[in-house]
Design a protein around this motif. Structure first.
Motif, mmCIF file in Angstrom:
data_model
loop_
_atom_site.group_PDB
_atom_site.id
_atom_site.type_symbol
_atom_site.label_atom_id
_atom_site.label_comp_id
_atom_site.label_asym_id
_atom_site.label_seq_id
_atom_site.Cartn_x
_atom_site.Cartn_y
_atom_site.Cartn_z
ATOM 1 N N TYR A 136 0.807 -1.209 0.000
ATOM 2 C CA TYR A 136 0.000 0.000 0.000
ATOM 3 C C TYR A 136 0.845 1.266 0.000
ATOM 4 O O TYR A 136 0.374 2.347 0.279
ATOM 5 N N THR A 137 2.123 1.121 -0.257
ATOM 6 C CA THR A 137 2.953 2.322 -0.320
ATOM 7 C C THR A 137 3.284 2.580 -1.788
ATOM 8 O O THR A 137 3.261 1.660 -2.610
ATOM 9 N N PRO A 138 3.572 3.826 -2.129
ATOM 10 C CA PRO A 138 3.871 4.110 -3.533
ATOM 11 C C PRO A 138 5.165 3.431 -3.966
ATOM 12 O O PRO A 138 6.104 3.319 -3.179
ATOM 13 N N THR A 139 5.198 2.943 -5.187
ATOM 14 C CA THR A 139 6.446 2.386 -5.704
ATOM 15 C C THR A 139 6.717 2.960 -7.093
ATOM 16 O O THR A 139 5.801 3.192 -7.880
ATOM 17 N N ILE A 140 7.996 3.135 -7.340
ATOM 18 C CA ILE A 140 8.452 3.665 -8.622
ATOM 19 C C ILE A 140 8.234 2.600 -9.684
ATOM 20 O O ILE A 140 8.378 1.411 -9.389
ATOM 21 N N ARG A 141 7.924 2.999 -10.907
ATOM 22 C CA ARG A 141 7.688 1.974 -11.915
ATOM 23 C C ARG A 141 8.930 1.698 -12.759
ATOM 24 O O ARG A 141 9.331 0.566 -12.930
ATOM 25 N N ASP A 142 9.551 2.754 -13.228
ATOM 26 C CA ASP A 142 10.664 2.582 -14.156
ATOM 27 C C ASP A 142 11.987 2.429 -13.377
ATOM 28 O O ASP A 142 12.354 3.298 -12.592
#
Ligand code: UDP
Ligand code: LCN
Length: 806
Positions: A136-142
């Motif tokens: 539920y925490t933001p994660t970087i995609r690239d």
């Protein structure tokens, strides 16, 4: 399934794959690492007379390039393919090329079976999985944005926050109310009672300061502002106050992430910082040279000086000078009673050149005085850290008159202490690894039981997992420290999944895409290390002394070797005599190239000259090896080896003296986490040849401002250096070009000023987001505590018992 693997299987290269695997099956090695795989592939291509085109251009060639490991089991091959940075896939391939996708659990079982440590009948092994905590925490995609965490976090959270303007203003208003220094209220006071009122008052205050001369000091109008509801912290002049208020005004009207970052970076919320380097032997004189008291000590001392300066500047700009605010920075380390002539037995030592930065030393409790009175290797320190943290907390609170606003851990042990302290005191925790041992030692986790007596990796890796997951943010010196390169696994990445046979399986140990990771490289101390051409700052007598020491001084205590022709171009290197630093490799590379010897001398500053003087087995071996290389290649008359530890002022002059003679610097380490000597050499103006394995790959841009070398290829390295030297002889300008670009590179990218501005801004922003989003990390922290108490502590206790009997 991996597209690449599928393509190979579907193409005519299928038979090559089968053939290649068959070759592998007939080898003795059953566990092949990347290097072994590449070598086998070269052999295969040679044996079957494959074209160069096939070798690198075929799909199979690519598949092999991305294959990190191959494990043989019952005639099947298990492949670990890392086609993209930070992501791996696992396959089992049978003799007739049937492919089965393996889960991470299955792969870890394969590895356990490989070392005969797989006992399913005795019950399942503990699985550590941090994955759910990051769901539920933001994660970087690239992957290319890994390490730019804060930018991402700002964008992500701002967009969520700004969707609900009321809530957002409310949060900001609450945040502005909490800032104090030693009990004195900052920023806003009780006269402003709501966020609506805040917004109105800001506009009034802007108009008010706008009518004054921009440089008018804050002290002149502070009471007027106070009446409007504003306390100190907005700026030191009318202009600065207006600026800060206007940024906030804009943020309230039309919020965007950049304005938010600009505003938060100005908030006076950090005055006291504690840095932890618990394993000790930390001081300002005579401490360098023990294993791992090299770069780490240099780094922290320089960082602290720069941090203090930055905090002072920020405090002044915020208009807090009148309140007698004095930022304080404390380096927490262990006190060592038997301190071998150093100050490591003193409780408090002031950091030179600072007003209020200190080394605070707290002793370990006396479990077995034979050990705790003395220096203890970082590998043995684990049992003492919990009680050290308890004692250190009291000392810190007393020394700082309260809690620190930020705590920065250094290295595995310091990061664990930082976790314990942050947890107890509820403060923002930042981690710095410098180097993680897991990837430094081959198979350190798979064979941990065999290595446990010497290294206690079960404690270290558990501590690492706890600390890196607990940290609010992590600073790395390079991108590859986090996730490696296209062809090598990163240091943090190596914690993603691994087995500790019979202890636990880590199925998801670290979220590499988490915005907690930020690349913030260190700088170099510019008062000691500066370009050779700045003659006005150099002391002629120092220069002469260093010249004599490097090239001519006849003193067997300090120097070995007499140069036949001291005027030849010097090739220089300086490092501890560790195996991994590979100075012996450089000597051998020089020894193998007569052409190089014709043009150059080799000058080494390294450790000690005599085995009897060393307490470290690795160093002893290296001393013996260096002498034998000198004899084997008959380097007498061509090499000088100085067994000295120079104070910083002299070491800066050493690089410059080498540059005066248009010499070069070589950093030949087999692996270097970052490499401070590379920065020191480059800023001094020395064209630098540095290892392509590790940090230097990011510091240097090959052939632009320095050169990469592969220290395992001696002839190739010698040729590269020779090519440069020859080119310089034909065109002396070439040396100046590379030299100047090296200097520019450091000044533009690797200064402490850049580092600390960034670090402090990160600390404020992560602190802000923790406050605003009330990010609930309690579940994760509870899990980490459980690991600490249930795995770490009993093992530490066991080690302590062993120590008691020493
Ligand atoms: N150093 C030194 N004298 C020596 C060897 C090293 O002063 O004989 C200093 C060197 O100038 C640098 C630090 O120690 O500042 C070594 O840092 P680096 O990051 O290169 O390597 P580490 O020793 O931390 O692995
Ligand atoms: C430890 C190392 O091994 C070096 O590569 C770094 O430069 C140093 O710490 C400072 O971070």
């Amino acid at each position: 399934m991996s597209e690449l693997l599928q393509t190979v299987l579907d193409s005519e290269e299928r038979s090559d794959l089968r053939q290649f695997f068959s070759e592998i099956r007939h080898q003795d090695k059953k566990y092949l690492l990347r290097n072994d795989i590449l070598m086998s592939y070269v052999e295969y291509c040679n044996k079957y007379q494959k074209s160069a085109e096939f070798y690198s251009g075929s799909h199979l060639g690519k598949l092999i390039y991305y294959t990190q490991e191959i494990i043989l089991e019952n005639g099947n091959l298990c492949l670990i393919i890392r086609q993209k940075i930070a992501s791996q896939e696992f396959y089992r391939i049978t003799e007739d090329l049937m492919v089965e996708v393996l889960t991470i659990q299955e792969l870890l079982d394969v590895r356990d079976r490989f070392v005969n440590r797989y006992h399913p009948n005795e019950g399942d092994i503990l699985e550590l999985d941090f994955g759910p905590f990051y769901d539920y925490t933001p994660t970087i995609r690239d992957p290319k944005n890994i390490g730019k965490g804060v930018q991402y976090l700002n964008r992500y959270l701002s967009s969520k926050l700004f969707q609900d303007p009321r809530q957002w203003l409310e949060s900001m208003f609450n945040f502005l109310q909490v800032h104090q220094y030693d009990g004195i209220q900052l920023l806003i006071n009780g006269r402003i009672k709501s966020h609506q009122q805040l917004s109105d008052q800001i506009k009034r205050a802007i108009a008010f300061v706008g009518d004054r001369a921009s440089e008018e000091p804050y002290e002149n109008f502070k009471f007027d502002l106070q009446m409007m509801g504003f306390e100190p912290g907005w700026g030191n002049t009318a202009g600065r106050v207006q600026d800060t208020l206007s940024i906030l005004d804009e943020l309230i009207d039309s919020p965007d992430p950049q304005t938010l970052e600009a505003f938060i970076s100005r908030i006076p919320m950090i005055f006291k910082i504690a840095l932890v380097s618990s394993h000790g032997w930390f001081g300002q004189e005579g401490v360098l040279g023990r294993p791992d008291t090299g770069g780490q000590v240099v780094y922290i001392l320089d960082q602290v000086k720069s941090l203090e300066k930055q905090l002072q500047e920020d405090t002044t700009l915020a208009g807090l000078d009148g309140m007698n605010v004095k930022p304080k920075v404390v380096i927490l380390t262990r006190l060592i009673p038997n301190s071998d002539g150093t100050l490591c037995n003193q409780r408090l030592e002031k950091v030179y050149g600072t007003e209020n930065a200190w080394i605070l030393r707290v002793p370990l409790r006396e479990f077995n005085p034979k050990l705790t009175q003395n220096w203890i290797s970082r590998f043995e320190l684990w049992p003492y850290l919990e009680t050290f943290a308890i004692d250190a907390e009291k000392e810190l609170l007393a020394e700082l008159h309260g809690k620190p606003d930020l705590i920065i851990g250094n290295y595995s042990d310091g990061n664990l202490v930082a976790f314990l302290l942050s947890r107890r005191m509820k403060i923002t925790q930042c981690n710095i690894a410098h180097a993680l041992e897991k990837s430094k030692y081959l198979f350190s986790n798979l064979y941990w039981q065999d290595l446990e007596d010497k290294y206690h990796f079960s404690l270290q890796f558990t501590a690492d997992l706890i600390a890196m997951n607990a940290a609010n943010f992590v600073i790395s010196s390079t991108y590859q420290e986090i996730v490696g390169t296209r062809d090598s696994v990163g240091q943090y990445e190596s914690y993603k999944s691994f087995t500790m046979p019979d202890l636990y399986h880590v199925v998801s140990g670290v979220e590499l895409f988490s915005p907690k990771f930020n690349v913030v490289p260190p700088g170099v101390n510019e008062s000691y290390y500066f370009p050779y051409s700045r003659m006005e700052d150099r002391v002629p007598s120092d220069r002469e002394r260093v010249e004599d020491l490097l090239f001519t001084l006849d003193d067997p205590v300090q120097a070995y070797g007499k140069l036949d022709d001291p005027s030849k171009r010097p090739i220089f290197s300086v490092a501890r005599l560790d195996r991994i630093k590979n100075l012996t490799g450089l000597a051998e590379c020089f020894g193998k190239s007569e052409a190089l010897q014709e043009h150059c001398n080799l000058i080494l500053i390294a450790g000690k000259l005599r085995v009897e003087e060393s307490e470290d087995n690795e160093e002893k071996d290296e001393i013996v090896k260096l002498y034998s290389i000198i004899d084997q290649y008959n380097l007498h008359g061509k090499i000088r080896w100085l067994g000295v530890r120079l104070p910083k002022s002299a070491s800066g002059e050493v690089y410059r003296v080498i540059a005066d003679r248009h010499g070069i610097f070589v950093q030949p380490a087999l692996f270097e986490a970052f490499g401070l000597t590379v920065l020191e050499a480059m800023i001094s103006g020395l064209p630098t040849f540095a290892t392509q394995f590790g940090g230097p790959l990011e510091i240097i841009q090959d052939k632009v401002n320095g050169f990469y070398i592969n220290p395992t290829h001696l002839e190739e390295t010698a040729d590269k250096i020779l090519e440069f030297v020859t080119k310089c002889e034909q065109n002396p300008n070439y040396w100046y070009e590379i030299s100047t670009r090296g200097i520019d590179r450091v000044y533009s990218t690797y200064t402490w000023k850049i580092h600390t501005t960034r670090l402090l801004s990160l600390a404020r922003i992560y602190g802000f987001w923790n406050f605003i989003s009330k990010e609930n990390r309690e579940d994760l922290l509870r899990y980490l505590e459980a690991l600490f108490y249930l795995i770490y502590r009993p093992r530490a206790q066991q080690l302590l018992e062993q120590h008691m009997h020493r």
